[in-house]
Write a protein that holds these residues in place. Sequence first.
Motif, short mmCIF file in Angstrom:
data_model
loop_
_atom_site.label_atom_id
_atom_site.label_comp_id
_atom_site.label_asym_id
_atom_site.label_seq_id
_atom_site.Cartn_x
_atom_site.Cartn_y
_atom_site.Cartn_z
N ALA A 162 55.00 39.19 49.34
CA ALA A 162 54.22 39.04 50.32
C ALA A 162 52.65 39.32 49.61
O ALA A 162 52.41 40.11 48.91
N PRO A 163 51.76 38.88 50.50
CA PRO A 163 50.28 39.25 50.05
C PRO A 163 49.99 40.67 49.97
O PRO A 163 50.57 41.31 50.73
N LEU A 164 49.54 41.16 48.82
CA LEU A 164 49.01 42.45 48.55
C LEU A 164 47.82 42.78 49.78
O LEU A 164 47.14 42.04 50.11
N ASN A 165 47.94 44.14 49.80
CA ASN A 165 46.81 44.65 50.51
C ASN A 165 45.55 44.89 49.80
O ASN A 165 45.78 45.70 48.64
N ILE A 166 44.40 44.49 49.99
CA ILE A 166 43.26 44.63 49.29
C ILE A 166 42.66 45.83 50.06
O ILE A 166 42.08 45.31 50.96
N ASN A 167 42.47 46.80 49.80
CA ASN A 167 41.94 48.22 50.63
C ASN A 167 40.47 48.26 50.46
O ASN A 167 39.80 48.55 51.43
N SER A 168 39.81 47.80 49.19
CA SER A 168 38.33 47.99 49.24
C SER A 168 37.65 47.01 50.17
O SER A 168 37.77 46.11 50.42
N THR A 169 36.50 47.98 50.71
CA THR A 169 35.77 47.30 51.77
C THR A 169 34.32 46.73 51.10
O THR A 169 33.46 46.36 51.67
N CYS A 170 34.23 46.67 49.61
CA CYS A 170 33.13 46.45 49.03
C CYS A 170 33.44 45.60 47.93
O CYS A 170 34.37 45.88 47.19
N THR A 171 32.64 44.38 47.69
CA THR A 171 33.14 43.67 46.38
C THR A 171 33.11 44.18 45.25
O THR A 171 33.96 44.04 44.45
N VAL A 172 32.23 45.12 44.88
CA VAL A 172 32.31 46.10 43.51
C VAL A 172 33.36 46.70 43.38
O VAL A 172 34.10 46.65 42.33
N PHE A 173 34.11 47.58 44.52
CA PHE A 173 35.11 48.02 44.51
C PHE A 173 36.49 47.29 44.44
O PHE A 173 37.63 47.73 43.47
N ALA A 174 36.31 46.26 45.00
CA ALA A 174 37.43 45.33 45.13
C ALA A 174 37.70 44.55 43.64
O ALA A 174 38.85 44.55 43.31
N GLU A 175 36.55 44.42 43.07
CA GLU A 175 36.75 44.04 41.62
C GLU A 175 37.48 44.91 40.81
O GLU A 175 38.49 44.46 40.06
N SER A 176 37.20 45.97 40.74
CA SER A 176 38.08 47.17 39.99
C SER A 176 39.67 47.19 40.59
O SER A 176 40.52 47.48 39.95
N GLU A 177 39.83 47.03 41.93
CA GLU A 177 41.00 46.90 42.55
C GLU A 177 41.81 45.78 42.03
O GLU A 177 43.02 46.05 41.72
N ILE A 178 41.16 44.57 42.02
CA ILE A 178 41.92 43.43 41.41
C ILE A 178 42.50 43.48 40.10
O ILE A 178 43.46 43.53 39.73
N ILE A 179 41.51 44.30 39.09
CA ILE A 179 41.76 44.59 37.84
C ILE A 179 42.95 45.47 37.79
O ILE A 179 43.84 45.29 36.98
N GLY A 180 42.92 46.56 38.53
CA GLY A 180 44.08 47.47 38.61
C GLY A 180 45.36 46.77 39.01
O GLY A 180 46.60 47.24 38.45
N LEU A 181 45.43 45.86 40.05
CA LEU A 181 46.49 45.25 40.35
C LEU A 181 47.10 44.25 39.24
O LEU A 181 48.35 44.44 39.09
N LEU A 182 46.15 43.80 38.69
CA LEU A 182 46.68 42.71 37.55
C LEU A 182 47.18 43.82 36.34
O LEU A 182 48.34 43.48 35.70
N ALA A 183 46.62 45.06 36.19
CA ALA A 183 47.37 45.85 35.02
C ALA A 183 48.62 46.39 35.46
O ALA A 183 49.38 46.73 34.53
N ASN A 184 48.90 46.54 36.87
CA ASN A 184 50.15 47.05 37.30
C ASN A 184 51.12 45.99 37.38
O ASN A 184 52.14 46.16 37.94
N GLY A 185 50.87 44.78 36.81
CA GLY A 185 51.78 43.79 36.81
C GLY A 185 52.03 42.58 37.93
O GLY A 185 52.95 41.91 38.05
N HIS A 186 51.07 43.02 38.98
CA HIS A 186 51.28 42.12 40.12
C HIS A 186 50.86 40.56 39.76
O HIS A 186 49.92 40.42 38.88
N GLY A 187 51.24 39.65 40.66
CA GLY A 187 51.25 38.29 40.22
C GLY A 187 49.83 37.95 40.99
O GLY A 187 49.39 38.42 42.02
#
Length: 271
Positions: A162-187
Amino acid sequence: MNYFAGIDVGSTAIKVAVVDEEGNVAGVHVAASGSLFHRNSTEALNCLLGRLHLKRSDVRYLIATGYGRKLFKEADDSISEITANAIGAFEAGKAFGGVGTIINIGGQDSKAIQIDENGNVVNFAMNDKCAAGTGRFLDVAARNLDLDLEELGDYHFKGENAPLNINSTCTVFAESEIIGLLANGHGKPEIIAGIHYSIASRTVRLAKRVGIEGRVYFDGGPALNRGLVAALQDELGRELVIPEHPQTTTAFGAAMLARDEFMAEQQAGRA
Ligand code: ADP
């Protein structure tokens, strides 16, 4: 034959549309805005005219619109992008049986516009304060995921989960969230679908502020992303009207107004 042009000097891309006396689209062109808005707008116009084998004098009236419209001083007139988008969507929407609501996602803002059966703007809302929910969010995501922007749409459908929840409401924070999700092995597909749903839910909230009436027309560059289209349709719970050239609807609206104004002046001169 007389021709009419609309030039939409956007924050991210310059769009040019040329129509003939009957309002048929002769051609459209999209180029990057860059930092030299005036030079790049002139080049974009000349590029399209060259492709159409037209001279500048064949274009009898030119209307500029968009974020940087005031910088294109050679225009005969300028109008707001809300008006131009409404005219363009109203005209292009006729082929789909008419539209009542327009959703536009641009490079740095997003808009919802409600129009009446004559194409007049009844109500609109705009988000230009935050890059989340705009094309910029997609540009940043593509860069972080090491993909071309054009690849995001196909990746949306490749996920097994299923699509992951992207919780950050700001592009700058979303950028770190995306990097974190990749680091945790998400596709990548699950992350991308999550990004599309995050933009879609923000966009639906904006559209609900103006009221969703009739068929919903989706335009702006991000409407080229079929994954985002699917997410938006899902969040809205209805089909969207996607024109053949979604990114150039606003330029097309300006070109149609240029044609109407020129024709009206000619008729007034004859009367
Ligand atoms: P603006 O008028 O603010 O310059 P546009 O309507 O031209 O905005 O949209 C620009 C955005 O469109 C870019 O930020 C990018 O995210 C998106 N975009 C452009 N081309 C494509 C494409 N081929 N596929 C998906 N998205 C695209």
